[in-house]
Design an enzyme around this catalytic site. Sequence first.
Site, PDB file in Angstrom:
ATOM      1  N   SER A 104      -6.481   0.672  -3.616  1.00 56.58           N
ATOM      2  CA  SER A 104      -5.101   0.271  -3.945  1.00 56.58           C
ATOM      3  C   SER A 104      -5.134  -1.129  -4.546  1.00 56.58           C
ATOM      4  O   SER A 104      -6.025  -1.932  -4.203  1.00 56.58           O
ATOM      5  CB  SER A 104      -4.250   0.252  -2.672  1.00 56.58           C
ATOM      6  OG  SER A 104      -3.019  -0.410  -2.923  1.00 56.58           O
TER       7      SER A 104
ATOM      8  N   LYS B 242      -8.362  -1.204   2.142  1.00 54.43           N
ATOM      9  CA  LYS B 242      -8.520  -0.895   0.716  1.00 54.43           C
ATOM     10  C   LYS B 242      -9.507  -1.845   0.042  1.00 54.43           C
ATOM     11  O   LYS B 242     -10.228  -1.452  -0.877  1.00 54.43           O
ATOM     12  CB  LYS B 242      -7.152  -0.924   0.026  1.00 54.43           C
ATOM     13  CG  LYS B 242      -6.196   0.181   0.510  1.00 54.43           C
ATOM     14  CD  LYS B 242      -6.780   1.576   0.285  1.00 54.43           C
ATOM     15  CE  LYS B 242      -5.801   2.686   0.609  1.00 54.43           C
ATOM     16  NZ  LYS B 242      -6.343   4.026   0.333  1.00 54.43           N
TER      17      LYS B 242
ATOM     18  N   THR C 110     -13.925  -0.574  -9.992  1.00 51.20           N
ATOM     19  CA  THR C 110     -12.586  -0.305  -9.454  1.00 51.20           C
ATOM     20  C   THR C 110     -11.619  -0.356 -10.624  1.00 51.20           C
ATOM     21  O   THR C 110     -11.466  -1.408 -11.257  1.00 51.20           O
ATOM     22  CB  THR C 110     -12.202  -1.365  -8.401  1.00 51.20           C
ATOM     23  OG1 THR C 110     -13.155  -1.300  -7.335  1.00 51.20           O
ATOM     24  CG2 THR C 110     -10.804  -1.092  -7.847  1.00 51.20           C
TER      25      THR C 110
ATOM     26  N   GLY D   3      -6.766  14.809   1.804  1.00 50.34           N
ATOM     27  CA  GLY D   3      -5.344  14.472   1.684  1.00 50.34           C
ATOM     28  C   GLY D   3      -4.700  15.131   0.488  1.00 50.34           C
ATOM     29  O   GLY D   3      -3.944  14.500  -0.256  1.00 50.34           O
ATOM     30  N   ALA D   4      -4.970  16.440   0.319  1.00 52.53           N
ATOM     31  CA  ALA D   4      -4.462  17.147  -0.864  1.00 52.53           C
ATOM     32  C   ALA D   4      -3.206  17.953  -0.564  1.00 52.53           C
ATOM     33  O   ALA D   4      -2.782  18.769  -1.373  1.00 52.53           O
ATOM     34  CB  ALA D   4      -5.550  18.054  -1.426  1.00 52.53           C
TER      35      ALA D   4
ATOM     36  N   ASN E 274      -9.307  10.493  -0.811  1.00 51.66           N
ATOM     37  CA  ASN E 274      -7.928  10.104  -1.139  1.00 51.66           C
ATOM     38  C   ASN E 274      -7.054   9.885   0.091  1.00 51.66           C
ATOM     39  O   ASN E 274      -6.135   9.055   0.050  1.00 51.66           O
ATOM     40  CB  ASN E 274      -7.299  11.195  -2.025  1.00 51.66           C
ATOM     41  CG  ASN E 274      -5.793  11.092  -2.070  1.00 51.66           C
ATOM     42  OD1 ASN E 274      -5.226  10.274  -2.799  1.00 51.66           O
ATOM     43  ND2 ASN E 274      -5.104  11.895  -1.254  1.00 51.66           N
TER      44      ASN E 274
ATOM     45  N   TYR F 295      -3.747  -2.515   5.963  1.00 50.29           N
ATOM     46  CA  TYR F 295      -3.912  -1.677   4.755  1.00 50.29           C
ATOM     47  C   TYR F 295      -4.766  -2.412   3.715  1.00 50.29           C
ATOM     48  O   TYR F 295      -5.681  -1.834   3.122  1.00 50.29           O
ATOM     49  CB  TYR F 295      -2.526  -1.353   4.203  1.00 50.29           C
ATOM     50  CG  TYR F 295      -2.498  -0.380   3.051  1.00 50.29           C
ATOM     51  CD1 TYR F 295      -2.727   0.979   3.261  1.00 50.29           C
ATOM     52  CD2 TYR F 295      -2.228  -0.809   1.755  1.00 50.29           C
ATOM     53  CE1 TYR F 295      -2.686   1.882   2.201  1.00 50.29           C
ATOM     54  CE2 TYR F 295      -2.176   0.079   0.694  1.00 50.29           C
ATOM     55  CZ  TYR F 295      -2.407   1.424   0.923  1.00 50.29           C
ATOM     56  OH  TYR F 295      -2.359   2.315  -0.128  1.00 50.29           O
ATOM     57  N   ALA F 296      -4.479  -3.698   3.495  1.00 52.56           N
ATOM     58  CA  ALA F 296      -5.236  -4.477   2.504  1.00 52.56           C
ATOM     59  C   ALA F 296      -6.714  -4.551   2.896  1.00 52.56           C
ATOM     60  O   ALA F 296      -7.599  -4.415   2.046  1.00 52.56           O
ATOM     61  CB  ALA F 296      -4.649  -5.878   2.375  1.00 52.56           C
TER      62      ALA F 296
HETATM   63  P1  NAP Z   1       1.089  10.466   0.917  1.00 54.48           P
HETATM   64  O1  NAP Z   1       2.085  11.074  -0.004  1.00 54.48           O
HETATM   65  O2  NAP Z   1       1.551   9.843   2.174  1.00 54.48           O
HETATM   66  O3  NAP Z   1      -0.045  11.550   1.218  1.00 54.48           O
HETATM   67  C1  NAP Z   1      -1.118  11.212   2.064  1.00 54.48           C
HETATM   68  C2  NAP Z   1      -2.081  12.375   2.148  1.00 54.48           C
HETATM   69  O4  NAP Z   1      -3.162  11.996   3.005  1.00 54.48           O
HETATM   70  C3  NAP Z   1      -1.439  13.611   2.749  1.00 54.48           C
HETATM   71  O5  NAP Z   1      -1.933  14.746   2.076  1.00 54.48           O
HETATM   72  C4  NAP Z   1      -1.917  13.589   4.197  1.00 54.48           C
HETATM   73  O6  NAP Z   1      -2.082  14.900   4.662  1.00 54.48           O
HETATM   74  C5  NAP Z   1      -3.303  12.959   4.032  1.00 54.48           C
HETATM   75  N1  NAP Z   1      -3.791  12.316   5.257  1.00 54.48           N
HETATM   76  C6  NAP Z   1      -3.340  11.180   5.833  1.00 54.48           C
HETATM   77  N2  NAP Z   1      -4.049  10.899   6.926  1.00 54.48           N
HETATM   78  C7  NAP Z   1      -4.974  11.883   7.048  1.00 54.48           C
HETATM   79  C8  NAP Z   1      -6.009  12.149   7.982  1.00 54.48           C
HETATM   80  N3  NAP Z   1      -6.251  11.336   9.017  1.00 54.48           N
HETATM   81  N4  NAP Z   1      -6.781  13.242   7.794  1.00 54.48           N
HETATM   82  C9  NAP Z   1      -6.566  14.054   6.749  1.00 54.48           C
HETATM   83  N5  NAP Z   1      -5.609  13.854   5.836  1.00 54.48           N
HETATM   84  C10 NAP Z   1      -4.819  12.782   5.979  1.00 54.48           C
HETATM   85  O7  NAP Z   1       0.268   9.308   0.165  1.00 54.48           O
HETATM   86  P2  NAP Z   1      -0.055   9.072  -1.379  1.00 54.48           P
HETATM   87  O8  NAP Z   1       0.935   8.102  -1.885  1.00 54.48           O
HETATM   88  O9  NAP Z   1      -0.282  10.360  -2.072  1.00 54.48           O
HETATM   89  O10 NAP Z   1      -1.425   8.275  -1.217  1.00 54.48           O
HETATM   90  C11 NAP Z   1      -2.700   8.869  -1.438  1.00 54.48           C
HETATM   91  C12 NAP Z   1      -3.737   7.758  -1.463  1.00 54.48           C
HETATM   92  O11 NAP Z   1      -3.408   6.825  -2.496  1.00 54.48           O
HETATM   93  C13 NAP Z   1      -3.786   6.952  -0.164  1.00 54.48           C
HETATM   94  O12 NAP Z   1      -5.119   6.585   0.118  1.00 54.48           O
HETATM   95  C14 NAP Z   1      -2.980   5.701  -0.506  1.00 54.48           C
HETATM   96  O13 NAP Z   1      -3.351   4.598   0.273  1.00 54.48           O
HETATM   97  C15 NAP Z   1      -3.348   5.519  -1.969  1.00 54.48           C
HETATM   98  N6  NAP Z   1      -2.362   4.719  -2.717  1.00 54.48           N
HETATM   99  C16 NAP Z   1      -1.081   5.145  -2.878  1.00 54.48           C
HETATM  100  C17 NAP Z   1      -0.187   4.359  -3.604  1.00 54.48           C
HETATM  101  C18 NAP Z   1       1.238   4.763  -3.842  1.00 54.48           C
HETATM  102  O14 NAP Z   1       1.968   3.950  -4.452  1.00 54.48           O
HETATM  103  N7  NAP Z   1       1.679   5.931  -3.450  1.00 54.48           N
HETATM  104  C19 NAP Z   1      -0.628   3.148  -4.149  1.00 54.48           C
HETATM  105  C20 NAP Z   1      -1.940   2.748  -3.935  1.00 54.48           C
HETATM  106  C21 NAP Z   1      -2.819   3.547  -3.240  1.00 54.48           C
HETATM  107  P3  NAP Z   1      -1.265  15.521   5.922  1.00 54.48           P
HETATM  108  O15 NAP Z   1       0.125  15.025   5.858  1.00 54.48           O
HETATM  109  O16 NAP Z   1      -1.436  16.985   5.731  1.00 54.48           O
HETATM  110  O17 NAP Z   1      -2.036  14.999   7.093  1.00 54.48           O
END
Ligand code: NAP
Length: 240
Positions: free
Chosen positions: A135, A152, A231, A12-13, A83, A148-149
């Site tokens: 999370s 995570k 964690t 997810g980069a 990620n 989601y909960a």
């Molecule tokens: P984001 O902006 O929505 O980005 C998600 C990334 O994951 C994208 O690069 C997407 O790639 C990739 N992805 C999703 N499903 C995929 C799949 N099935 N296979 C491969 N790649 C996949 O999310 P983010 O906020 O950066 O979140 C990243 C991580 O942090 C997640 O696990 C999220 O639950 C966690 N998190 C985020 C927050 C927050 O406040 N933002 C808080 C707590 C935890 P493509 O679009 O190219 O598929």
Amino acid sequence: MSMIDKVAVVTGATRGIGRAIAERLQADGASLVVCGRDAARLKDWEQSGVVTVKADIADPDAAAGLVKTALDSWGRIDILVNNAGITRDGFLMRMPDNDWNDVLRTNLSGAFYLCRAAIRSMMKQRSGHIVNISSVIGVTGNAGQTNYAASKAGLIGFTKALARETAQRGILVNAVAPGYIETDMTEAMADKHREAILQQIPLGRTGTPQDVADLVHFLASDRNRYITGQTIHVDGGLVI
Ligand code: NAP
């Protein structure tokens, strides 16, 4: 340049936190393999010599293929950052099976598939760092996010069990629990809801992807010699 000679796989980069983590590791000299599903955004990475794999990590074969590409390209994996994650929010009463299954498959099974594929080579080399992005919602729960909960919280238990299973082979496994981080994932949130969360953050601001990336960088580096199965929250004090 603490990451020179290190090979890192980051899922997810293409955006958000995963992109910031990959950039942080690359800035310190790591050789990277990144994945996502957005081909155009993966192209950006290719231009800087990064190996990219278009893969849906919820598919076990695709996840195994990602690890194989990393091993074929660089010969080893030192760092695996799980990620990639999604949300499909809704109240339990009306939650369709797909919304439950998609979130569990991506957020939890995806990490399982990747770890299973990568662990043998880490065990052989008797070293490795795995960081799972959980999370704070996995710790506190949140109305409208049972799927989601669960995913995570599952990642936190998975992290503890895998840390115990692999410690004797020199592999350190940790989870990071971000709070509210400004990315596409949180952008859709209503202003009223966002303001309410902000009021609960002692440090008085939302987080940036770089706030998370700095912690992941430390946990995945050789400076982390004695932290495993933990964690660690990056949330400005939201959950204390
Ligand atoms: P984001 O902006 O929505 O980005 C998600 C990334 O994951 C994208 O690069 C997407 O790639 C990739 N992805 C999703 N499903 C995929 C799949 N099935 N296979 C491969 N790649 C996949 O999310 P983010 O906020 O950066 O979140 C990243 C991580 O942090 C997640 O696990 C999220 O639950 C966690 N998190 C985020 C927050 C927050 O406040 N933002 C808080 C707590 C935890 P493509 O679009 O190219 O598929």
